[in-house]
Motif scaffolding. Structure first.
Motif, PDB file in Angstrom:
ATOM      1  N   HIS A  74       0.528  10.887   1.026  1.00 56.10           N
ATOM      2  CA  HIS A  74       0.785   9.712   0.194  1.00 56.10           C
ATOM      3  C   HIS A  74       1.211   8.555   1.089  1.00 56.10           C
ATOM      4  CE1 HIS A  74       4.904  11.319   0.609  1.00 56.10           C
ATOM      5  NE2 HIS A  74       5.289  10.065   0.433  1.00 56.10           N
ATOM      6  N   ILE A  75       1.124   7.376   0.539  1.00 58.72           N
ATOM      7  CA  ILE A  75       1.604   6.179   1.228  1.00 58.72           C
ATOM      8  C   ILE A  75       2.960   5.848   0.618  1.00 58.72           C
ATOM      9  CG2 ILE A  75       1.213   3.721   1.642  1.00 58.72           C
ATOM     10  CD1 ILE A  75      -1.811   4.386   1.682  1.00 58.72           C
ATOM     11  N   PRO A  76       4.042   5.978   1.404  1.00 59.80           N
ATOM     12  CA  PRO A  76       5.373   5.713   0.853  1.00 59.80           C
ATOM     13  C   PRO A  76       5.470   4.270   0.341  1.00 59.80           C
ATOM     14  CG  PRO A  76       5.542   6.825   2.974  1.00 59.80           C
ATOM     15  CD  PRO A  76       4.098   6.422   2.800  1.00 59.80           C
ATOM     16  N   PRO A  77       6.065   4.068  -0.833  1.00 58.65           N
ATOM     17  CA  PRO A  77       6.133   2.725  -1.423  1.00 58.65           C
ATOM     18  C   PRO A  77       6.753   1.670  -0.509  1.00 58.65           C
ATOM     19  CG  PRO A  77       6.804   4.361  -3.022  1.00 58.65           C
ATOM     20  CD  PRO A  77       6.645   5.080  -1.703  1.00 58.65           C
ATOM     21  N   ASP A  78       7.721   2.067   0.313  1.00 61.01           N
ATOM     22  CA  ASP A  78       8.367   1.098   1.198  1.00 61.01           C
ATOM     23  C   ASP A  78       7.737   1.030   2.586  1.00 61.01           C
ATOM     24  OD1 ASP A  78       9.276   3.602   1.935  1.00 61.01           O
ATOM     25  OD2 ASP A  78      11.342   2.956   2.292  1.00 61.01           O
TER      26      ASP A  78
END
Length: 180
Positions: A74-78
């Motif tokens: 996943h691509i971390p939101p931050d």
């Protein structure tokens, strides 16, 4: 052919198909992970959610309908410039084909990873196969690999699991274009 749905012929002439997972793949992914120690077994529901909600950043490899490889990420939101790779699983029948690296490269070539400049994962010191995969991957792309303890055995994992080291690979953009 789209870079999101790849067909690769292995050295033995077998056709490997790399694609985004769908929710129907959840139970097969769960079975694959169970067959690939020392990977941590998540719930089948977790693998179902990964296949359904995170398909853009996961890769499924199959041959003749048999699931042989899996990457969850996943691509971390931050951190929109970072892909976090949660698990890489390769079935015993597909080891030695370079499937792990092929799946990582396919992942980086997805539109969802267009802005990615770094790859992160966590690995225990005893998981030699994962260290070998990510070191080799970084070397192939000309990326820099660094690691440091991240999830500590005692402070974060109640002494129930070995310390997980955060592995970071800085990825040169030119290498990402060549990785295809």
């Amino acid at each position: 052919m789209s870079k999101e749905n790849l067909k690769i012929v292995s050295a033995s002439g077998d056709l490997l198909h790399l694609r985004k997972p769908c929710k129907e793949d959840g139970s097969e992914v769960w079975k694959l992970v169970a067959a690939c120690p020392p990977l941590d077994q998540n719930s089948m529901y977790m693998n179902l959610v990964q296949c359904d909600h995170f398909a853009e950043t996961c890769v499924l490899a199959e041959r003749d309908g048999q699931v042989l490889g899996w990457i969850s990420g996943h691509i971390p939101p931050d951190q929109p410039d970072t892909i976090f790779v949660w698990q890489v699983a390769v079935h015993a029948d597909a080891r030695g084909l370079g499937l792990g690296k092929r799946m990582l490269k396919a992942l980086l070539n997805r539109p969802a990873c267009a802005e990615v400049q770094a790859m992160e994962t966590t690995i225990t010191k005893s998981n030699g196969a994962s260290w070998g995969l990510f070191r080799s991957f970084a070397r192939d792309l000309g990326g820099r690999l660094a690691d440091a303890p991240h999830f500590d055995c005692d402070n974060h994992l109640d002494g129930q699991h070995a310390t997980e080291h955060l592995v970071t690979i800085n990825l040169p953009r030119k290498a990402l274009r060549i990785a295809a």
